[in-house]
Every structure is written in C-alpha cells, then in structure tokens.
Scaffold this active site. Structure first.
Site, PDB file in Angstrom:
ATOM      1  N   ARG A 239       0.773  -1.252   0.000  1.00  0.00           N
ATOM      2  CA  ARG A 239       0.000   0.000   0.000  1.00  0.00           C
ATOM      3  C   ARG A 239       0.798   1.292   0.000  1.00  0.00           C
ATOM      4  O   ARG A 239       0.197   2.372   0.089  1.00  0.00           O
ATOM      5  CB  ARG A 239      -0.958   0.038   1.211  1.00  0.00           C
TER       6      ARG A 239
ATOM      7  N   ASP B  74      -1.811 -12.813  -0.976  1.00  0.00           N
ATOM      8  CA  ASP B  74      -2.615 -11.705  -1.496  1.00  0.00           C
ATOM      9  C   ASP B  74      -2.956 -10.757  -0.337  1.00  0.00           C
ATOM     10  O   ASP B  74      -4.091 -10.286  -0.216  1.00  0.00           O
ATOM     11  CB  ASP B  74      -3.870 -12.191  -2.223  1.00  0.00           C
TER      12      ASP B  74
HETATM   13  N1  LIG Z   1      -7.750  -9.405  -3.582  1.00  0.00           N
HETATM   14  C1  LIG Z   1      -8.484  -8.337  -3.373  1.00  0.00           C
HETATM   15  O1  LIG Z   1      -9.686  -8.473  -3.176  1.00  0.00           O
HETATM   16  N2  LIG Z   1      -7.959  -7.100  -3.344  1.00  0.00           N
HETATM   17  C2  LIG Z   1      -6.639  -6.715  -3.695  1.00  0.00           C
HETATM   18  C3  LIG Z   1      -6.455  -6.640  -5.182  1.00  0.00           C
HETATM   19  C4  LIG Z   1      -6.491  -7.998  -5.847  1.00  0.00           C
HETATM   20  O2  LIG Z   1      -5.596  -8.841  -5.633  1.00  0.00           O
HETATM   21  O3  LIG Z   1      -7.385  -8.248  -6.636  1.00  0.00           O
HETATM   22  C5  LIG Z   1      -6.331  -5.349  -3.081  1.00  0.00           C
HETATM   23  O4  LIG Z   1      -5.324  -4.729  -3.466  1.00  0.00           O
HETATM   24  O5  LIG Z   1      -7.075  -4.910  -2.204  1.00  0.00           O
HETATM   25 ZN   LIG Z   2      -5.960 -10.042  -7.580  1.00  0.00          ZN
HETATM   26 ZN   LIG Z   3      -3.701  -9.040  -5.167  1.00  0.00          ZN
END
Ligand SMILES: NC(=O)N[C@@H](CC(=O)O)C(=O)O
Ligand SMILES: [Zn+2]
Ligand SMILES: [Zn+2]
Length: 468
Positions: free
Chosen positions: A64, A313
């Site tokens: 972020r 993720d």
């Molecule tokens: N996985 C998610 O739902 N969100 C991710 C983006 C992504 O990996 O699609 C994010 O950056 O918030």
């Molecule tokens: Zn993604």
């Molecule tokens: Zn992602």
C-alpha cells in the site's frame, strides 16, 4: 555480520526429518551436519528440538505504499511478514500512484529501501502502458502484474485486446506476466442481474466459479498462443484447478515444462461461503469465498502438484472501511503474517505433508519468480540463511491483537496457527521472543532479471550486442 550456530534442531532432508546443526556465516548457510565444531560463534541458538525450515516467500502482497499508508506501509507490512516467518515479499502495483512507469517505480523503491525489514521485489503494473513495459523491466521489476482482467482494488483492469498486446510485449522482453483472472463481462452482466441482492453472499454470486474459469481459459489460450511465461494469481475454484491440471498434463505429455505456474491463498483454502455470516463485509475479496467443492479441489491441487505455491494476497483495508455495506466495502483481506502459521497448522492437521508445504512456500515461488538466482528458497549450503525455527506442535489461536499489519483485524480470528519462534533473514535474527529485532531499511531489493546497470548498457553498446 555475526556467525550463528543453530543446534539441537531438526531439518527436512532426504524425505525425512533429521537432527542437525546449522552454521551460518556472512548471511549464508555454510554447513549443515552433526556435532559441528565451531571455534567461535557469535551466537548459538538452541532450538530445543524445534524444526528449522526455509522461511516463506510471499509472491503476492499489497503493502500500500505509496499512497494508501493508512492501510499499511513498508515497515508495518514487512514486520507482519517477519513475525509470520516470511522473509521475501513481492509487492503489487495497485498503489497510488500505480507502479506503471519509471517515476512511480523509483518512488516505491526508495520508500521500500528505507523501511522494509525483509527482502523484496516490486512488480510492474500493466494498464495499457505498453511503451513503459521495457523501461520497467530494465529497472529491475520482478514480474509484470498482477494484470487485472476484471475490476478489483485500484481499478487497474484492462480489456482483452490490451491484455493480448501487453502479453506480446512481455514475451518480447522475456519477462513473466502474473494475472488476476476473472471475467469482467460476466461480472458486469451479473451485477446488473443481481441489483436487488443485498446479502453478503451476493459477492460470491456476482463473481461465480465460471467467472474465474472463463478468464483462466482465456489467459491460458493467450499464454500458449504467444508462448509467454505466466503466473495465475489466487486460483480459487474447482473449475480453474481442473483446467490447470489438464493443461499441465498436456504440456508434460509432450515432454515440455508448462509455461505457467499458479498460486492459491490461505483464505481460499481455509475459509468458505459458510464464513459469510461470521465475516460479513470483512469476507469480501476477489476472487470471492467459495463453496466446499472448490476447497476440496484446491486441497487436492496443492497435494498433487497442480498448484505450485501459496501466496497471501495480503490486501489490508481498515476495519472502518470494511465494516460497511457489502457493495461499498473494498475487496481484500490481510494475510502475510498468517500464511506460514496456517500452512504449518494444516501440516499438523494432516491436510498436506510437510515436504509439500516447504515446496509451496519457498522453493517453488523462488524458482517461478527467479529468486533462485538470488540464493533464495532452500535450506542448503550456499543459500541465504532465510530461516524459521518452529515447534510444529504449538498450535495457537490467531488473534488480531498480536498481529502487526495496520489493518488491525484478520479473517482468521480464533483459527489455529503455528507461529515461528525465530525468523532469520540473511542470517540476522529479525523476530525473536515475540518481538521484531530489525532496523527499518535492512531489507534488500531483489532486482529482477531485466535489470541492467548503465555500465552494462555501455558495455553492450561497445561490443555491439543487443538484447534478445
Ligand atoms: N484481492 C483483493 O480483493 N484485493 C486486492 C487486489 C487484488 O488482488 O485483486 C487489493 O489490493 O485490495
Ligand atoms: Zn488479484
Ligand atoms: Zn492481489
């Protein structure tokens, strides 16, 4: 740098757990054996019969920064990684500004270099910026993507035509494309049809299994047409697992290594549509929570080699942002600190063997993302001493109050994890006795294969060589 002797430990070697001692010098593992004699060692770690394993490599985090530092920054994100036994992360480009050109890349690199306590790679964004891909590759990005085929946080999704053009350019550069595969047309259509649905499960219905399957099929068609190396992010369905298993089988039948790899997240392995009630909007992520058939298929997939690796993720959003209507809440859940603990707990519960867990969290990600070049991914002489020491019998409930992400909550609250007692990164103990023991900025940038210094460029010009 202090030399370290880890004694009274067990390692996974030659298909079994064996007692061992490990010597670390200048950040590398230099000897593994029994009754090793050291004349002087600056530090002795008595592991008390606990396991020493390769630390985790998480190829999919959203730290972020720049731009959304209320959710996370390079220091807090990397502390979460270290506390969870992850010593290498690869950051995604949907920051503000997105990592889509030299300026944005250099801005992120500077911030990460100043703050990260773990080693890191940075991915380059693909948003129709075809003319920028070469410069990003040469600056040392790890891979391209995640390339968004459908809308997700950051709104960086591209259409099919741009996807194909971008993949062709990535192929020309000899780089790796990582893909968020969901079908945007289907999502939009269903969004229209499901207008009246205000339940939480709505989010699973608006991005159903087919939405992922269609996109995975399309992406793999492009991969084989263009012969570009690719990686599928966060695979979540029975259908996608089936497609991937078949494609890999067909490639291997012709004695070829598949051109692609894929990852699965702990939230798709260990949470399901049954958790909507408990999690409410906090369970919103892309791709969404799935049913039990998909979970069984993913577990089979991690065991039979269809799935190459796990990645978190890690997508932190604040409680205040999540605790709203399901349609308004941002998608994504934090997870870098719980990745290794949940996988180790799964080993404890016989969901997968330890050998497979090690492959999924260290060597496979290292190989797929070219980090083997950087001596990452194995507990072996000559490799970086990126290690965790864990007692696999110590299952503990996961509690947000003990985690380090700025998100301040976890979708795994109350579930069991096995947390590391020590985390070592290049031979430095960065997590010990439940505390961070590292200075911001100690993490190294792991530049990608396309990185060329200016001297290299000059050498090439002089010898008249050109890049392939
Ligand atoms: N996985 C998610 O739902 N969100 C991710 C983006 C992504 O990996 O699609 C994010 O950056 O918030
Ligand atoms: Zn993604
Ligand atoms: Zn992602």
């Amino acid at each position: 740098m202090p030399d370290i002797l880890i004694k009274n430990t067990r390692i996974y070697h030659n298909n079994s757990l064996q007692s061992a001692e490990i010597i670390i010098e200048d950040g590398k593992v230099t000897r593994i054996g029994k009754d090793l004699r050291v004349s002087s060692s600056d530090m002795i770690i008595d592991a008390g019969d606990a396991l020493t394993l390769p630390a985790g490599i998480d190829v999919h985090v959203h730290f972020r920064e720049p731009g959304m530092t209320s959710k996370e920054n390079w220091y807090t994100g990397s502390c979460a990684a270290a506390a969870g036994g992850v010593t290498t992360v690869i950051d995604q480009p949907n920051t503000v500004p997105p990592t889509t050109d030299r300026r944005a890349f250099e801005q992120k690199l500077k911030l990460a270099r100043g703050k990260s306590i773990v080693d890191f790679g940075i991915n380059g964004g693909v948003t129709g910026n075809i003319e920028k891909l070469e410069e990003l590759w040469k600056l040392g990005i790890t891979a391209f993507g995640e390339i968004f085929m459908a809308e997700s946080t950051g709104g960086l999704n591209i259409n099919e035509e741009t996807l194909e053009e971008s993949l062709a350019e990535i192929k020309r550069l000899g780089a790796l494309a990582t893909i968020h595969a969901e079908d945007e047309k289907m999502r939009l259509e269903l969004e229209g049809l499901l207008k009246g649905d205000i339940s939480y499960e709505y989010h699973s219905r608006v991005r159903p299994n087919a939405c992922e399957a269609i996109a995975v099929q399309k992406a793999l068609e492009l991969v084989s047409k263009l012969k570009v190396r690719a990686h599928l992010c966060h695979m979540s369905t029975l259908e996608a697992t089936g497609i991937i298993r078949k494609e890999k089988y067909l490639a291997r039948r012709e004695n070829k290594e598949p051109l692609f790899t894929c990852e699965v997240t702990p939230h798709h392995l260990f949470l399901s549509t049954r958790d909507w009630e408990r999690l409410r909007s906090f369970g919103k992520m892309n791709p969404p929570l799935r049913g039990s058939n998909s979970i069984k298929a993913l577990v089979n997939g991690i065991n039979d080699g269809t799935i190459d690796m796990v990645a978190s993720d890690h997508a932190p959003h604040l409680e205040s942002e999540k605790d709203v209507d399901i349609r308004v809440a941002p998608s994504g859940v934090p997870g870098v600190e719980t990745l290794m603990p949940l996988m180790l707990a799964a080993v404890r519960k016989n969901i997968l063997p330890l050998s497979r867990m090690i492959m999924l969290t260290s060597w496979n990600p290292a190989k797929a993302f070219g980090l083997d070049r950087k001596s990452k991914g194995r507990l072996e002489v000559g490799f970086d001493a990126d290690l965790i020491i864990v007692n696999p019998r110590e299952l503990r409930p996961i509690k947000a109050e003990f985690l380090h992400s700025k998100a301040g909550w976890t979708p795994f609250e109350g579930m069991e994890g096995v947390f590391p007692e020590y985390t070592l990164s290049r031979g430095e103990v960065i997590w010990i006795e439940e505390s961070i023991n590292a200075k911001p900025g100690r993490g190294n940038f792991l530049e990608g294969r396309g990185e060329r210094s200016e001297e290299d460029e000059e050498d090439l010009e002089e010898t008249g060589e050109t890049q392939d």
